[in-house]
Enzyme design. Structure first.
Site, PDB file in Angstrom:
ATOM      1  N   LEU A 254      30.433  49.224  54.765  1.00 45.54           N
ATOM      2  CA  LEU A 254      30.800  49.817  53.472  1.00 45.54           C
ATOM      3  C   LEU A 254      29.967  49.267  52.326  1.00 45.54           C
ATOM      4  O   LEU A 254      29.980  49.802  51.230  1.00 45.54           O
ATOM      5  CB  LEU A 254      32.285  49.578  53.183  1.00 45.54           C
ATOM      6  CG  LEU A 254      33.277  50.211  54.157  1.00 45.54           C
ATOM      7  CD1 LEU A 254      34.707  49.836  53.773  1.00 45.54           C
ATOM      8  CD2 LEU A 254      33.122  51.725  54.196  1.00 45.54           C
ATOM      9  N   GLY A 255      29.257  48.156  52.581  1.00 44.93           N
ATOM     10  CA  GLY A 255      28.417  47.593  51.520  1.00 44.93           C
ATOM     11  C   GLY A 255      28.126  46.125  51.756  1.00 44.93           C
ATOM     12  O   GLY A 255      28.811  45.438  52.507  1.00 44.93           O
ATOM     13  N   GLY A 257      26.970  42.366  49.761  1.00 49.19           N
ATOM     14  CA  GLY A 257      26.903  41.610  48.514  1.00 49.19           C
ATOM     15  C   GLY A 257      26.169  40.305  48.728  1.00 49.19           C
ATOM     16  O   GLY A 257      25.666  40.020  49.824  1.00 49.19           O
ATOM     17  N   SER A 259      27.279  37.285  48.884  1.00 44.73           N
ATOM     18  CA  SER A 259      27.936  36.310  49.755  1.00 44.73           C
ATOM     19  C   SER A 259      28.366  36.893  51.087  1.00 44.73           C
ATOM     20  O   SER A 259      28.823  36.157  51.960  1.00 44.73           O
ATOM     21  CB  SER A 259      29.169  35.730  49.056  1.00 44.73           C
ATOM     22  OG  SER A 259      30.089  36.764  48.752  1.00 44.73           O
ATOM     23  N   GLY A 260      28.231  38.198  51.277  1.00 45.50           N
ATOM     24  CA  GLY A 260      28.665  38.765  52.534  1.00 45.50           C
ATOM     25  C   GLY A 260      28.619  40.271  52.548  1.00 45.50           C
ATOM     26  O   GLY A 260      27.920  40.900  51.754  1.00 45.50           O
ATOM     27  N   VAL A 262      31.042  44.058  53.644  1.00 40.46           N
ATOM     28  CA  VAL A 262      32.363  44.642  53.858  1.00 40.46           C
ATOM     29  C   VAL A 262      32.221  45.794  54.851  1.00 40.46           C
ATOM     30  O   VAL A 262      31.302  46.615  54.736  1.00 40.46           O
ATOM     31  CB  VAL A 262      32.983  45.152  52.541  1.00 40.46           C
ATOM     32  CG1 VAL A 262      34.355  45.769  52.802  1.00 40.46           C
ATOM     33  CG2 VAL A 262      33.104  44.014  51.537  1.00 40.46           C
ATOM     34  N   LYS A 276      36.026  41.876  55.172  1.00 41.25           N
ATOM     35  CA  LYS A 276      35.012  41.214  54.351  1.00 41.25           C
ATOM     36  C   LYS A 276      34.503  39.995  55.114  1.00 41.25           C
ATOM     37  O   LYS A 276      35.274  39.097  55.464  1.00 41.25           O
ATOM     38  CB  LYS A 276      35.609  40.788  53.010  1.00 41.25           C
ATOM     39  CG  LYS A 276      34.591  40.179  52.052  1.00 41.25           C
ATOM     40  CD  LYS A 276      35.220  39.929  50.682  1.00 41.25           C
ATOM     41  CE  LYS A 276      34.209  39.366  49.700  1.00 41.25           C
ATOM     42  NZ  LYS A 276      34.801  39.175  48.355  1.00 41.25           N
ATOM     43  N   ASP A 370      36.952  39.073  36.592  1.00 41.49           N
ATOM     44  CA  ASP A 370      35.856  40.001  36.897  1.00 41.49           C
ATOM     45  C   ASP A 370      36.408  41.415  37.065  1.00 41.49           C
ATOM     46  O   ASP A 370      36.010  42.140  37.980  1.00 41.49           O
ATOM     47  CB  ASP A 370      35.127  39.561  38.170  1.00 41.49           C
ATOM     48  CG  ASP A 370      33.785  40.290  38.351  1.00 41.49           C
ATOM     49  OD1 ASP A 370      33.247  40.803  37.352  1.00 41.49           O
ATOM     50  OD2 ASP A 370      33.299  40.360  39.497  1.00 41.49           O
TER      51      ASP A 370
END
Length: 560
Positions: A254-255, A257, A259-260, A262, A276, A370
């Protein structure tokens, strides 16, 4: 009247707008598609011989996403700049392990000598980056192995999942089946594993066994460190939420980032979940592991229908958080969709959901820090759920130093955070105010517009917003009560802003005012084709504010 820029006009150093996008853009944008449609830009070189692929290495936010799109569009990873460096050399020097693997998967030549006369492995070792040198060598073995099996399309899948040749012997066929769906391809790999066992020389075999043994020990140490750190930050040490990774099936990315990543998946073969995964956390990476623990410790503490539900975490093999899957994706993605029909009723309901999610955090003495439309997920029934507690902190004296730091996405950052005065309940309210503007702007103009879209340099947003008190332009025709709520909630002085319960009361008043003047308000509503969108066509339950009792201050609409 708007202004336009040419997609191909270079600056004084020969950088095209695509060079600038790859280096500086901080979030995904449809602009990238327009750039990539012009094939002449993909491998364009500036005055220093650098391509956009060279520049993406320096991007702090979306480097992997943009690099993969460039490579899919035909970017050549082996173009060298005038200094003799290819993008792979840049990635090694910047310590970008994820980009190193991606470039190798798409054909980067690891034998090219760079500006220092070193090929990729030698360059990494010269910089004392032995871990990256090992990754390059392991990646090359994967490339050779899968090309030999005529399965080159699986190279990035293997490297992204960190599956190397010396892991294959230990991977059960059931697990391999989750990674490689095609049975014929899976049979090829299994046959190749048997051949490896037969042909591999004893010396190499035992060397690999030693490496594998070390990796197993690394995993045991990591698991032990996670458990120890967990007990340090979380009172309940029973670990009742722990999930065995074998109970999870990874279905779709799904994407990614910083740091990791998903993934969409299932738990126990039935329950749809989002997974995640924390990537590249070594035993010594206490910072990453600590942030991981902080995030799921907050997810455990806050159980609300208005926050994404946390099912548990895995501590063995991979560090994963398993959460509720929200079918509609992020609120940001939904608002951007031109086919998404938004009216006043649905907007008030979704904003109330979001406020209730933030109030669930605040009632547990937690600040989100955030909040933005990208960090609110939407269920199949269009219910909003707050997520991503990576920057969230308990509002305690022990976290005072952390709460003084400027954190979050800049368009949503309040003045007191920018000035280093601290982070308060009303700082989250400021972020909600920006989100309210996104909703109202979509309703009245019929299209989604990013906050401060006219400001090209991200850090300039903070200066404009808080040194010059500039805010996104509220569309003409916005009902005065709506405008009053927004301007109160993004007031420069946090002491003058409402708290979340007051904001909820203000949204409820707006909903009532809309119901009394529906025909008049619906004339303004371009997004939902005259007010007959999702919110107008179906009855949604009223959102009630939990806890806190009656307000002892004026309502939000009366504060201005």
């Amino acid at each position: 009247m708007g202004w336009q820029i040419s997609l191909t006009t270079p600056d004084n150093e020969g950088n095209t707008p695509l060079h600038a996008f790859c280096r500086h853009f901080a979030y995904p944008s449809e602009i990238l598609e327009k750039f990539l449609a012009n094939k002449s830009l993909v491998n364009a070189q500036n005055n220093f011989g650098e391509t956009p692929l060279h520049h993406v290495v320096f991007n702090r936010s979306i480097k992997l996403l943009v690099a993969e799109e460039l490579l899919k569009a035909g970017a050549d990873p082996n173009i060298v700049a005038l200094n003799k460096d290819a993008p792979l050399h840049y990635a090694v020097q910047m310590g970008r392990t994820d980009l190193v693997k991606l470039l190798i998967a798409y054909g980067a030549d690891c034998n090219l000598p760079g500006s220092k006369g070193f090929a990729a492995v030698a360059l990494a070792k010269s910089l004392d980056m032995n871990a990256i040198a090992d990754v390059i060598q392991d990646a090359l073995h994967v490339v050779h192995y899968l090309k030999k099996l005529e399965l080159p399309h699986l190279i990035w899948t293997f490297l992204d999942q960190e599956i190397y040749i010396h892991h294959l012997e230990d991977i059960p066929e059931s697990t391999l089946g989750k990674i490689v769906k095609n049975k014929d391809e899976r049979d090829k790999i299994i046959a190749g594993i048997k051949e490896l066992k037969t042909l591999e020389r004893k010396e190499t075999f035992w060397k690999r066994q030693e490496i594998l043994s070390k990796q197993r020990e690394e995993l045991r140490k990591k698991e032990s460190k996670v458990r120890n750190l967990y007990q340090k930050y979380v009172e309940d040490s029973k670990l009742e939420w722990e999930i065995d990774i074998s109970d999870l099936e990874f279905l779709q990315s799904l994407g990614h980032g910083a740091s990791g990543a998903v993934y969409k998946g299932t738990m126990n073969n039935t329950l749809p979940v989002a997974i995640k995964v924390l990537k590249n956390a070594s035993v010594d990476s206490e910072k990453e592991i600590t942030e991981f623990i902080r995030e799921f410790s907050i997810a455990i503490k806050v159980q609300s229908p208005y926050t994404v539900h946390f099912y548990g975490a895995t501590l063995k093999t991979k560090l994963c958080m398993v959460m509720e899957l929200c079918e509609k994706g992020s609120l940001y993605t939904l608002l951007k969709d031109p086919e998404f029909s938004l009216d006043w009723k649905l907007a008030f309901s979704m904003l109330s959901d979001t406020c209730m999610g933030i109030q669930a955090l605040h009632s547990n003495n937690i600040l989100h820090r955030d909040l933005k439309t990208l960090n609110v997920l939407v269920s199949g029934e269009y219910r909003c759920k707050v997520c991503d507690f990576g920057l969230s902190r308990f509002n305690t004296e022990s976290n005072a130093a952390s709460l003084m730091k400027c954190r979050g996405t800049l368009a949503y950052v309040a003045k007191e955070v920018y000035k280093g005065e601290g982070y308060f309940v009303q700082s989250d309210v400021y972020s909600i105010a920006i989100m309210v503007w996104e909703f109202i702007n979509k309703i009245i103009t019929g299209t989604y517009t990013r906050p401060y879209h006219e400001i090209m340099i991200e850090f300039a947003i903070l200066r404009k917003a808080h040194d010059e008190n500039v805010r996104p332009v509220i569309p003409a025709g916005t009902p005065p009560s709506v405008k009053a709520l927004i301007t109160t909630a993004w007031h420069p002085d946090w002491r003058q802003r409402p708290d979340v319960p007051q904001l909820l009361d203000g949204i409820e008043q707006l909903r009532k005012e809309y119901e009394e003047n529906a025909a008049e308000w619906n004339i303004l509503c371009k997004s939902s084709k005259g007010g007959q969108g999702l919110g107008g066509s179906e009855s949604r339950p009223k959102i009630r504010r939990g806890g806190g009792g009656a307000l002892n201050q004026q309502s939000v609409s009366q504060l201005v």
